[in-house]
Enzyme design. Structure first.
Site, PDB file in Angstrom:
ATOM      1  N   MET A  27       0.803  -1.196   0.039  1.00 50.60           N
ATOM      2  CA  MET A  27       0.039   0.134   0.091  1.00 50.60           C
ATOM      3  C   MET A  27       1.037   1.274  -0.102  1.00 50.60           C
ATOM      4  O   MET A  27       0.437   2.267   0.261  1.00 50.60           O
ATOM      5  CB  MET A  27      -0.896  -0.191   1.052  1.00 50.60           C
ATOM      6  CG  MET A  27      -1.965  -1.109   1.040  1.00 50.60           C
ATOM      7  SD  MET A  27      -3.589  -0.988   1.915  1.00 50.60           S
ATOM      8  CE  MET A  27      -3.047  -0.517   3.739  1.00 50.60           C
ATOM      9  N   GLY A  33      10.996  -2.897   5.505  1.00 49.08           N
ATOM     10  CA  GLY A  33      10.139  -4.226   5.574  1.00 49.08           C
ATOM     11  C   GLY A  33       9.482  -4.489   3.973  1.00 49.08           C
ATOM     12  O   GLY A  33       9.641  -5.766   3.555  1.00 49.08           O
ATOM     13  N   HIS A  34       9.137  -3.649   3.570  1.00 52.02           N
ATOM     14  CA  HIS A  34       8.652  -3.772   1.993  1.00 52.02           C
ATOM     15  C   HIS A  34       9.994  -4.163   1.290  1.00 52.02           C
ATOM     16  O   HIS A  34       9.817  -4.880   0.578  1.00 52.02           O
ATOM     17  CB  HIS A  34       8.090  -2.430   1.386  1.00 52.02           C
ATOM     18  CG  HIS A  34       6.821  -2.054   2.171  1.00 52.02           C
ATOM     19  ND1 HIS A  34       6.542  -0.731   3.136  1.00 52.02           N
ATOM     20  CD2 HIS A  34       5.584  -2.529   2.203  1.00 52.02           C
ATOM     21  CE1 HIS A  34       5.644  -0.660   3.278  1.00 52.02           C
ATOM     22  NE2 HIS A  34       4.921  -1.602   2.973  1.00 52.02           N
ATOM     23  N   GLN A  58     -10.238  -2.565   2.291  1.00 48.94           N
ATOM     24  CA  GLN A  58      -9.741  -3.488   3.317  1.00 48.94           C
ATOM     25  C   GLN A  58      -9.922  -2.203   4.532  1.00 48.94           C
ATOM     26  O   GLN A  58      -9.435  -2.825   5.828  1.00 48.94           O
ATOM     27  CB  GLN A  58      -8.544  -3.817   3.186  1.00 48.94           C
ATOM     28  CG  GLN A  58      -7.336  -2.905   3.048  1.00 48.94           C
ATOM     29  CD  GLN A  58      -5.981  -3.681   2.784  1.00 48.94           C
ATOM     30  OE1 GLN A  58      -5.935  -4.301   1.650  1.00 48.94           O
ATOM     31  NE2 GLN A  58      -5.010  -3.555   3.725  1.00 48.94           N
ATOM     32  N   GLY A 145       4.763 -10.200   4.298  1.00 47.83           N
ATOM     33  CA  GLY A 145       5.597 -10.247   5.573  1.00 47.83           C
ATOM     34  C   GLY A 145       4.695 -10.958   6.528  1.00 47.83           C
ATOM     35  O   GLY A 145       3.546 -11.029   6.722  1.00 47.83           O
ATOM     36  N   VAL A 174      10.688  -7.067   9.645  1.00 48.00           N
ATOM     37  CA  VAL A 174      12.041  -6.130   9.753  1.00 48.00           C
ATOM     38  C   VAL A 174      11.534  -5.103  10.900  1.00 48.00           C
ATOM     39  O   VAL A 174      10.321  -4.367  10.871  1.00 48.00           O
ATOM     40  CB  VAL A 174      12.332  -5.392   8.352  1.00 48.00           C
ATOM     41  CG1 VAL A 174      13.329  -4.703   8.605  1.00 48.00           C
ATOM     42  CG2 VAL A 174      12.672  -6.557   7.522  1.00 48.00           C
TER      43      VAL A 174
END
Ligand code: AMP
Length: 287
Positions: A27, A33-34, A58, A145, A174
């Site tokens: 998003m 992390g991405h 969502q 993730g 992460v």
């Protein structure tokens, strides 16, 4: 790197790709992390595709759809630097054309508990948009993730249910150096809230120590210890704590197998989720 904004153009670009395609759905408001997912897609596939789409389906009424952090130019720079081949960034109308009625839902306890209970429309929105992304991008592999552990399991179940030929790969969370899981929503936290948010990784550490070091098997004792710890942080309010079977996420009474400790916590008006996998002493393979 090519930026693609329509479903038709994405389908056409996909048609021209040879070899394995790896997809990383996001998003936006990208962080390490991405990018860890993007790097794995790059390393494991011939082509890496990232999608950037803030999926309205969502978000529930009163949630943060309108204020969700957005910085598309920066996202594009980061994805380009990682060597992504295609960025798919469709508009709302492209993903949900007028009259759209192709909802994809996974029924059962996997979606009704935890995040599904706190956010009733959430998983329907996730499975619908991810199914549509899988059908348009047709990746061999897709990367998600473990930070969103329930979502990862729901997406796997969706791909099986819909018979979509994609391998759904989960990768580790992460974290910031002080232990807070990276999240686009961390940007909402004031300095005081950012400090208070550390109660989340601390609670997970406590649960891990109880189960892995002290040999506690009573899951309710672990949940209660987490409740007490979070209650001690005035800026935080626990939504749920779960000690669950690692695969089915069924709540455990006895921690007699690998488990996930899952937490959702409000810090001020920001809702943070995190989890940690724990392996009880007795379940470890003895050598
Ligand atoms: P989002 O943009 O929040 O929808 O997340 C897109 C993907 O990145 C999802 O598969 C998330 O689980 C994953 N993700 C988000 N935060 C992290 C993190 N801290 N570490 C690893 N993956 C993450």
């Amino acid at each position: 790197m090519q930026l693609i904004e329509t479903v038709a153009a994405m389908e056409e670009a996909r048609f021209r790709l040879r070899g394995a395609v790896g997809l990383v759905p996001t998003m936006g408001a990208l962080h390490e992390g991405h990018l860890s997912l993007v790097r794995r897609a790059r390393a494991g596939c011939d082509h890496a595709v990232a999608s950037v789409f803030v999926n309205p389906a969502q978000f529930g009424p009163g949630e943060d759809l309108e204020t969700y952090p957005r910085d598309f130019e920066r996202d594009l720079r980061l994805l380009e630097a990682e060597g992504v081949d295609l960025v798919f960034a469709p508009s709302r109308d492209e993903m949900y054309p007028p009259g759209f009625d192709e909802w994809v839902e996974v029924a059962g306890p996997l979606t009704s508990r935890l995040e599904g209970e706190s956010r009733p429309r959430f998983f329907r929105g996730v499975t619908t948009v991810v199914a549509r992304l899988f059908r348009v991008v047709r990746p061999q592999r897709a990367y998600f993730g473990e930070k969103d552990a329930q979502q990862l399991r729901v997406v796997r179940a969706m791909a099986r249910q819909e018979r979509l030929p994609v391998e759904v790969i989960g990768l580790p969370t992460v974290r910031e150096p002080d232990g807070l899981a990276m999240s686009s929503r961390n940007a909402y936290l004031s300095p005081e809230e950012r400090a208070a948010a550390l109660v989340v990784p601390r609670a997970l550490d406590l649960a891990r120590e109880m189960i892995e070091r002290d040999g506690v098997r009573d899951a309710e004792a672990v949940r209660e210890a987490v409740r007490q710890l979070v209650a001690g942080e005035p800026l935080a309010r626990l939504d749920y704590v779960s000690v669950a079977d690692d695969e089915t996420l069924a709540e455990l009474e006895t921690v007699d197998r690998p488990a996930l400790v899952l937490l959702a916590t409000w810090v001020g008006s920001t809702r943070l989720i995190d989890n940690s996998r724990v392996v009880p002493v007795a379940a470890r393979v003895s050598r």
